[in-house]
Design a protein around this motif. Structure first.
Motif, PDB file in Angstrom:
ATOM      1  N   ASP A 153       0.877  -1.172   0.000  1.00 39.98           N
ATOM      2  CA  ASP A 153       0.000   0.000   0.000  1.00 39.98           C
ATOM      3  C   ASP A 153       0.914   1.221   0.000  1.00 39.98           C
ATOM      4  OD1 ASP A 153      -1.672   2.132   0.567  1.00 39.98           O
ATOM      5  OD2 ASP A 153      -2.636   1.179   2.300  1.00 39.98           O
ATOM      6  N   VAL A 154       0.785   2.088  -0.999  1.00 44.02           N
ATOM      7  CA  VAL A 154       1.690   3.225  -1.138  1.00 44.02           C
ATOM      8  C   VAL A 154       1.557   4.224   0.007  1.00 44.02           C
ATOM      9  CG1 VAL A 154       0.108   4.623  -2.527  1.00 44.02           C
ATOM     10  CG2 VAL A 154       2.588   4.894  -2.816  1.00 44.02           C
ATOM     11  N   THR A 155       0.472   4.151   0.777  1.00 36.11           N
ATOM     12  CA  THR A 155       0.346   5.035   1.940  1.00 36.11           C
ATOM     13  C   THR A 155       0.963   4.429   3.196  1.00 36.11           C
ATOM     14  OG1 THR A 155      -1.843   4.176   2.546  1.00 36.11           O
ATOM     15  CG2 THR A 155      -1.772   6.036   1.012  1.00 36.11           C
ATOM     16  N   ASN A 156       1.458   3.197   3.098  1.00 32.78           N
ATOM     17  CA  ASN A 156       2.086   2.521   4.241  1.00 32.78           C
ATOM     18  C   ASN A 156       3.075   1.481   3.705  1.00 32.78           C
ATOM     19  OD1 ASN A 156       2.639   1.699   6.866  1.00 32.78           O
ATOM     20  ND2 ASN A 156       0.917   0.281   6.945  1.00 32.78           N
ATOM     21  N   LEU A 157       4.143   1.958   3.127  1.00 32.50           N
ATOM     22  CA  LEU A 157       5.092   1.094   2.436  1.00 32.50           C
ATOM     23  C   LEU A 157       5.932   0.258   3.412  1.00 32.50           C
ATOM     24  CD1 LEU A 157       6.298   3.652  -0.251  1.00 32.50           C
ATOM     25  CD2 LEU A 157       4.935   1.592  -0.677  1.00 32.50           C
ATOM     26  N   PRO A 158       6.201  -1.001   3.064  1.00 33.81           N
ATOM     27  CA  PRO A 158       6.971  -1.890   3.948  1.00 33.81           C
ATOM     28  C   PRO A 158       8.475  -1.761   3.751  1.00 33.81           C
ATOM     29  CG  PRO A 158       6.224  -3.127   2.063  1.00 33.81           C
ATOM     30  CD  PRO A 158       5.679  -1.723   1.887  1.00 33.81           C
ATOM     31  N   PHE A 159       8.967  -0.528   3.647  1.00 33.58           N
ATOM     32  CA  PHE A 159      10.385  -0.291   3.414  1.00 33.58           C
ATOM     33  C   PHE A 159      10.907   0.726   4.428  1.00 33.58           C
ATOM     34  CE2 PHE A 159       8.401  -1.008  -0.823  1.00 33.58           C
ATOM     35  CZ  PHE A 159       8.945  -2.269  -1.081  1.00 33.58           C
ATOM     36  N   SER A 160      12.189   0.627   4.711  1.00 30.93           N
ATOM     37  CA  SER A 160      12.821   1.534   5.668  1.00 30.93           C
ATOM     38  C   SER A 160      12.991   2.927   5.063  1.00 30.93           C
ATOM     39  CB  SER A 160      14.196   0.992   6.083  1.00 30.93           C
ATOM     40  OG  SER A 160      14.071  -0.283   6.668  1.00 30.93           O
ATOM     41  N   ASP A 161      13.244   3.892   5.931  1.00 31.38           N
ATOM     42  CA  ASP A 161      13.514   5.249   5.479  1.00 31.38           C
ATOM     43  C   ASP A 161      14.727   5.261   4.554  1.00 31.38           C
ATOM     44  OD1 ASP A 161      11.511   5.831   7.252  1.00 31.38           O
ATOM     45  OD2 ASP A 161      12.753   7.025   8.623  1.00 31.38           O
ATOM     46  N   SER A 162      14.696   6.149   3.572  1.00 32.25           N
ATOM     47  CA  SER A 162      15.854   6.413   2.704  1.00 32.25           C
ATOM     48  C   SER A 162      16.414   5.137   2.072  1.00 32.25           C
ATOM     49  CB  SER A 162      16.956   7.134   3.503  1.00 32.25           C
ATOM     50  OG  SER A 162      16.454   8.308   4.098  1.00 32.25           O
ATOM     51  N   THR A 163      15.548   4.354   1.466  1.00 34.28           N
ATOM     52  CA  THR A 163      15.943   3.081   0.857  1.00 34.28           C
ATOM     53  C   THR A 163      16.252   3.209  -0.630  1.00 34.28           C
ATOM     54  OG1 THR A 163      14.665   1.774   2.439  1.00 34.28           O
ATOM     55  CG2 THR A 163      15.177   0.713   0.343  1.00 34.28           C
ATOM     56  N   PHE A 164      15.523   4.059  -1.343  1.00 34.62           N
ATOM     57  CA  PHE A 164      15.575   4.060  -2.807  1.00 34.62           C
ATOM     58  C   PHE A 164      16.213   5.327  -3.372  1.00 34.62           C
ATOM     59  CE2 PHE A 164      12.006   1.429  -1.481  1.00 34.62           C
ATOM     60  CZ  PHE A 164      12.279   0.241  -2.162  1.00 34.62           C
ATOM     61  N   ASP A 165      16.940   5.132  -4.469  1.00 31.17           N
ATOM     62  CA  ASP A 165      17.530   6.272  -5.172  1.00 31.17           C
ATOM     63  C   ASP A 165      16.465   7.056  -5.930  1.00 31.17           C
ATOM     64  OD1 ASP A 165      20.604   5.866  -4.885  1.00 31.17           O
ATOM     65  OD2 ASP A 165      19.842   3.881  -5.426  1.00 31.17           O
ATOM     66  N   ALA A 166      15.412   6.373  -6.330  1.00 30.22           N
ATOM     67  CA  ALA A 166      14.308   7.039  -7.018  1.00 30.22           C
ATOM     68  C   ALA A 166      13.041   6.230  -6.822  1.00 30.22           C
ATOM     69  CB  ALA A 166      14.606   7.198  -8.512  1.00 30.22           C
ATOM     70  N   VAL A 167      11.916   6.938  -6.809  1.00 30.50           N
ATOM     71  CA  VAL A 167      10.599   6.291  -6.754  1.00 30.50           C
ATOM     72  C   VAL A 167       9.807   6.789  -7.948  1.00 30.50           C
ATOM     73  CG1 VAL A 167      10.591   5.949  -4.263  1.00 30.50           C
ATOM     74  CG2 VAL A 167       9.717   8.090  -5.200  1.00 30.50           C
TER      75      VAL A 167
END
Length: 285
Positions: A153-167
């Protein structure tokens, strides 16, 4: 918001004056186009579309997921119909705006069956295709078992802070129940200096054409949907959601409110769709 002098398009977090016009730093194979800058301090944005329909009412996350489950096998086809056959060209511009390269980690939200994620994977970029609909993801896993698919769910993503270079997100933001919250959540999981790129149906810039396009959307889609789907109401919702969606400048303001900086948008095909791009400021040294 005060802006520092431009440091060029290749810096991690460019800070061009909001009133300037810029071009995305596309590879030569992709055409250049003017980007509209948006001030993050604008206090009176243009009014939203006030039309009321199924698409402008509160969207329930579970209902949206269930709807896409039912249309998973035909969704890519319907995108082609809604886009007048332009969706493949639009996707190329979106991929170019992300400017991903091997060694980076990309999150592609509302990836559905993974067609929007494939260009990144094929280029050797580490990409996660995320979607709320397990039915869409199931189709994607069968098509591309080499790619990573995650239900999220994009309003509650299962990823840590500052994980991706781009979304990035294509044709999905307008289906989110609380899309400002989604923009904040995407900001959270993006690394400082990273970027967001969103492709979404928008408002045609030439008013007479806009009226023709809206007529096409509302009159052509229902009969086509009835012909190709056992759930035509889902496609009618998708058409209505395009009509009810905020215009380019209003949406850009929401990006800025979510924390994104240097927010700009690019109209494609006369504003039938627009690419919005913004940056998460890099942390000071």
């Amino acid at each position: 918001m005060s802006s520092a002098p431009s440091k060029g398009e290749n810096t991690p977090h460019p800070t061009h004056p909001a009133s300037s016009q810029k071009v995305f730093n596309y590879p030569p194979a992709v055409e250049h186009a003017t980007i509209e800058g948006v001030s993050t301090t604008e206090k009176n944005p243009m009014p939203r579309n006030s039309a009321r329909s199924r698409a402008s009412l509160d969207k329930k996350t579970g209902d949206i997921a269930a709807m896409f489950d039912t249309v998973a096998h035909r969704y890519d086809l319907m995108n082609g119909i809604l886009s007048l056959g332009q969706h493949l060209r639009w996707r190329k511009h979106t991929v170019a705006a992300v400017e991903a390269h091997p060694g980076q980690k990309i999150l592609d939200v509302a990836a559905g069956t993974g067609t929007s994620s494939e260009p990144f994977a094929d280029a050797g970029v580490d990409v996660i295709a995320a979607d709320l609909s397990e039915g869409m993801l199931e189709v994607g896993r069968k098509r591309r078992p080499d790619m990573t698919f995650v239900q999220a769910d994009v309003t509650n993503l299962p990823f840590s802070d500052s994980t991706f270079d781009a979304v990035t997100m294509s044709y999905g933001l307008r289906n989110v129940a609380d899309y400002p919250k989604a923009l904040r959540e995407l900001y959270r999981v993006t690394k400082p200096g990273g970027r967001i790129v969103v492709l979404e149906f928008s408002t045609p810039t030439f008013a007479p054409f806009g009226k023709v396009y809206k007529k096409y959307i509302m009159q052509a889609i229902p009969p086509v949907a009835r012909a190709i789907s056992s759930n035509p109401e889902s496609y009618e919702y998708l058409a209505e959601s395009i009509i009810a969606w905020p215009n380019q400048r209003d949406l850009a303001q929401e990006f800025a409110r979510a924390g994104w900086r240097d927010v700009k948008y690019r109209n494609l095909s006369g504003g039938i769709v627009a690419i919005h791009r913004g940056f998460k400021l890099a942390e000071p040294n």
